[in-house]
Design an enzyme around this catalytic site. Sequence first.
Site, mmCIF file in Angstrom:
data_model
loop_
_atom_site.group_PDB
_atom_site.id
_atom_site.type_symbol
_atom_site.label_atom_id
_atom_site.label_comp_id
_atom_site.label_asym_id
_atom_site.label_seq_id
_atom_site.Cartn_x
_atom_site.Cartn_y
_atom_site.Cartn_z
ATOM 1 N N HIS A 1 0.836 -1.199 0.000
ATOM 2 C CA HIS A 1 0.000 0.000 0.000
ATOM 3 C C HIS A 1 0.876 1.257 0.000
ATOM 4 C CE1 HIS A 1 -3.878 -2.112 1.627
ATOM 5 N NE2 HIS A 1 -3.480 -2.557 0.456
ATOM 6 N N GLU B 1 1.220 3.794 2.001
ATOM 7 C CA GLU B 1 1.915 4.162 3.245
ATOM 8 C C GLU B 1 3.190 3.347 3.417
ATOM 9 O OE1 GLU B 1 -1.173 3.294 2.713
ATOM 10 O OE2 GLU B 1 -2.579 4.039 4.202
ATOM 11 N N CYS C 1 -5.554 1.542 6.023
ATOM 12 C CA CYS C 1 -6.377 0.350 6.268
ATOM 13 C C CYS C 1 -6.161 -0.216 7.667
ATOM 14 C CB CYS C 1 -6.128 -0.707 5.197
ATOM 15 S SG CYS C 1 -4.474 -1.377 5.178
ATOM 16 N N THR D 1 -27.398 -4.403 -30.903
ATOM 17 C CA THR D 1 -26.141 -3.755 -31.299
ATOM 18 C C THR D 1 -25.116 -4.809 -31.691
ATOM 19 O OG1 THR D 1 -26.605 -1.935 -29.828
ATOM 20 C CG2 THR D 1 -24.316 -2.198 -30.474
ATOM 21 N N LEU E 1 -15.561 -4.678 -29.819
ATOM 22 C CA LEU E 1 -15.555 -4.201 -28.432
ATOM 23 C C LEU E 1 -14.230 -4.414 -27.727
ATOM 24 C CD1 LEU E 1 -19.111 -5.148 -27.098
ATOM 25 C CD2 LEU E 1 -18.334 -3.008 -28.102
ATOM 26 N N GLU F 1 -22.072 0.847 -24.284
ATOM 27 C CA GLU F 1 -21.874 1.379 -25.642
ATOM 28 C C GLU F 1 -23.096 1.220 -26.543
ATOM 29 O OE1 GLU F 1 -18.362 1.388 -27.769
ATOM 30 O OE2 GLU F 1 -17.041 0.878 -26.119
ATOM 31 N N GLY G 1 -27.278 -0.602 -27.451
ATOM 32 C CA GLY G 1 -27.829 0.430 -28.306
ATOM 33 C C GLY G 1 -28.713 1.406 -27.542
ATOM 34 N N LEU H 1 -29.326 1.811 -23.430
ATOM 35 C CA LEU H 1 -28.857 3.063 -22.815
ATOM 36 C C LEU H 1 -30.022 3.788 -22.140
ATOM 37 C CD1 LEU H 1 -26.516 4.193 -25.724
ATOM 38 C CD2 LEU H 1 -25.756 3.915 -23.354
HETATM 39 C C1 AOF Z 1 -4.396 1.752 2.285
HETATM 40 N N1 AOF Z 1 -3.437 2.162 1.444
HETATM 41 O O1 AOF Z 1 -2.506 2.258 -0.572
HETATM 42 C C2 AOF Z 1 -4.548 1.148 -0.380
HETATM 43 C C3 AOF Z 1 -5.600 0.766 0.514
HETATM 44 O O2 AOF Z 1 -6.215 -6.557 -0.827
HETATM 45 P P1 AOF Z 1 -5.406 -5.578 -0.044
HETATM 46 O O3 AOF Z 1 -4.792 -6.121 1.168
HETATM 47 O O4 AOF Z 1 -4.428 -4.836 -0.922
HETATM 48 O O5 AOF Z 1 -6.441 -4.501 0.503
HETATM 49 C C4 AOF Z 1 -7.224 -3.790 -0.389
HETATM 50 C C5 AOF Z 1 -8.081 -2.803 0.383
HETATM 51 O O6 AOF Z 1 -7.240 -1.923 1.114
HETATM 52 C C6 AOF Z 1 -8.896 -1.938 -0.564
HETATM 53 O O7 AOF Z 1 -10.176 -2.466 -0.782
HETATM 54 C C7 AOF Z 1 -8.962 -0.627 0.210
HETATM 55 O O8 AOF Z 1 -9.985 -0.696 1.187
HETATM 56 C C8 AOF Z 1 -7.619 -0.585 0.921
HETATM 57 N N2 AOF Z 1 -6.647 0.081 0.052
HETATM 58 N N3 AOF Z 1 -5.492 1.111 1.807
HETATM 59 O O9 AOF Z 1 -4.282 1.926 3.501
HETATM 60 C C9 AOF Z 1 -3.454 1.887 0.133
HETATM 61 N N4 AOF Z 1 -4.581 0.821 -1.692
HETATM 62 ZN ZN ZN Z 2 -3.114 -0.285 3.805
#
Ligand code: AOF
Ligand code: ZN
Length: 358
Positions: free
Chosen positions: A51, A53, A81, A202, A210, A289, A291, A295
């Site tokens: 992530h 952080e 998270c 379509t 597509l 897209e 038809g 839509l």
């Molecule tokens: C964060 N920092 O950069 C992101 C977060 O499957 P995982 O473990 O990668 O978790 C995905 C979930 O974590 C995603 O659904 C979202 O809630 C969070 N994403 N959280 O602290 C991050 N990408």
């Molecule tokens: Zn995280």
Amino acid sequence: MTIHEQYMQRCIELARNGAGSVAPNPMVGAVLVHDGKIIGEGWHQRYGEAHAEVNCIGQATQSGQTGNLQQSTLYVSLEPCAHFGKTPPCSDLIIKHKIPKVVIGCRDPFEEVNGKGIEKLKAAGLEVIVDVLKEECVELNKRFFTFHQQQRPYVILKWAQTKNGIIGFKSAERLRISNEFTNRLVHQWRSEEAAILVGSNTALLDNPQLSNRYWDAAKQPVRLVVDRQLKLSSSLKLFNGEAATIVLNNVQQSNEGAVQYEQLSGNGSVVQQVLQALHQRKLNSVLVEGGAELLQHFINEGLWDEARIITNEELIVTDAVKAPLLQNELQTEIQQLGSDKICWYKNKLQNPIIHPTS
Ligand code: AOF
Ligand code: ZN
């Protein structure tokens, strides 16, 4: 812009580096600031990997800044998270490094997090500021937010029309409306979404591929066609195996091979059933897209988020199929590409609601 907003703007910029590589996860960026200077930056780079952080704190520690973390502020565009997913909780990592202050762009709507990250940080005595550039941070991850808050994919409607509002001929004769520049742009749009959807008429009359051929070829959305009674011929280009295809129907279910059959429940709104099928498959955005009839169903049910309408301002055609009519639209942007005008709209209703049938 306040100083917090400036650093958050940088988080958003960093987050965008993850575009196309992190879905269905959100794009997230983080910045560590010590004594008015950035000592670490990071973003979520790839689905399933570290992530934002983790990458940000990692950069600071690797450049010998570990001692300064205890007097730093961490800026992050999404709530850190709190859950063990594919990686351990970011909130624990922040607490472990004794970072005293965290500035957050917006809350994470994912049910495993949704405020728990903020609570964890506060409970550990950290100062937490939330909702800095909230609107921009939510917009950045509009697909992710819609998916978790409304249990449906983000819906983008797209069509091309003549100057007098015609979308195509009534027969199989192909009407070329948009020019080569706009066609290329449409392929970029396809590359940005998880799925593309068309109705059976379509598929039959236009016989579209597509696929995305004029943009990043590695990014092919799943192709979906609504064909309730399985009337479409397997010789159509949609079934050429070039990308995955899902046939939404009322007859059969089978998940073998490149073409998969998904059975709809048969009762109630097709639009809602289609959106539920997409949600179950974790496809968090769809480009519709055509038809005109399909839509219009999305429009009438208020189940759309964005519409991108291409108008060839030099073409007039009579006795043909009329383009859909938008409701509750808010025009946000106009772009001109040669003879084509592209109008961008948003649904003015904030939360088009999906009513689950089961
Ligand atoms: C964060 N920092 O950069 C992101 C977060 O499957 P995982 O473990 O990668 O978790 C995905 C979930 O974590 C995603 O659904 C979202 O809630 C969070 N994403 N959280 O602290 C991050 N990408
Ligand atoms: Zn995280």
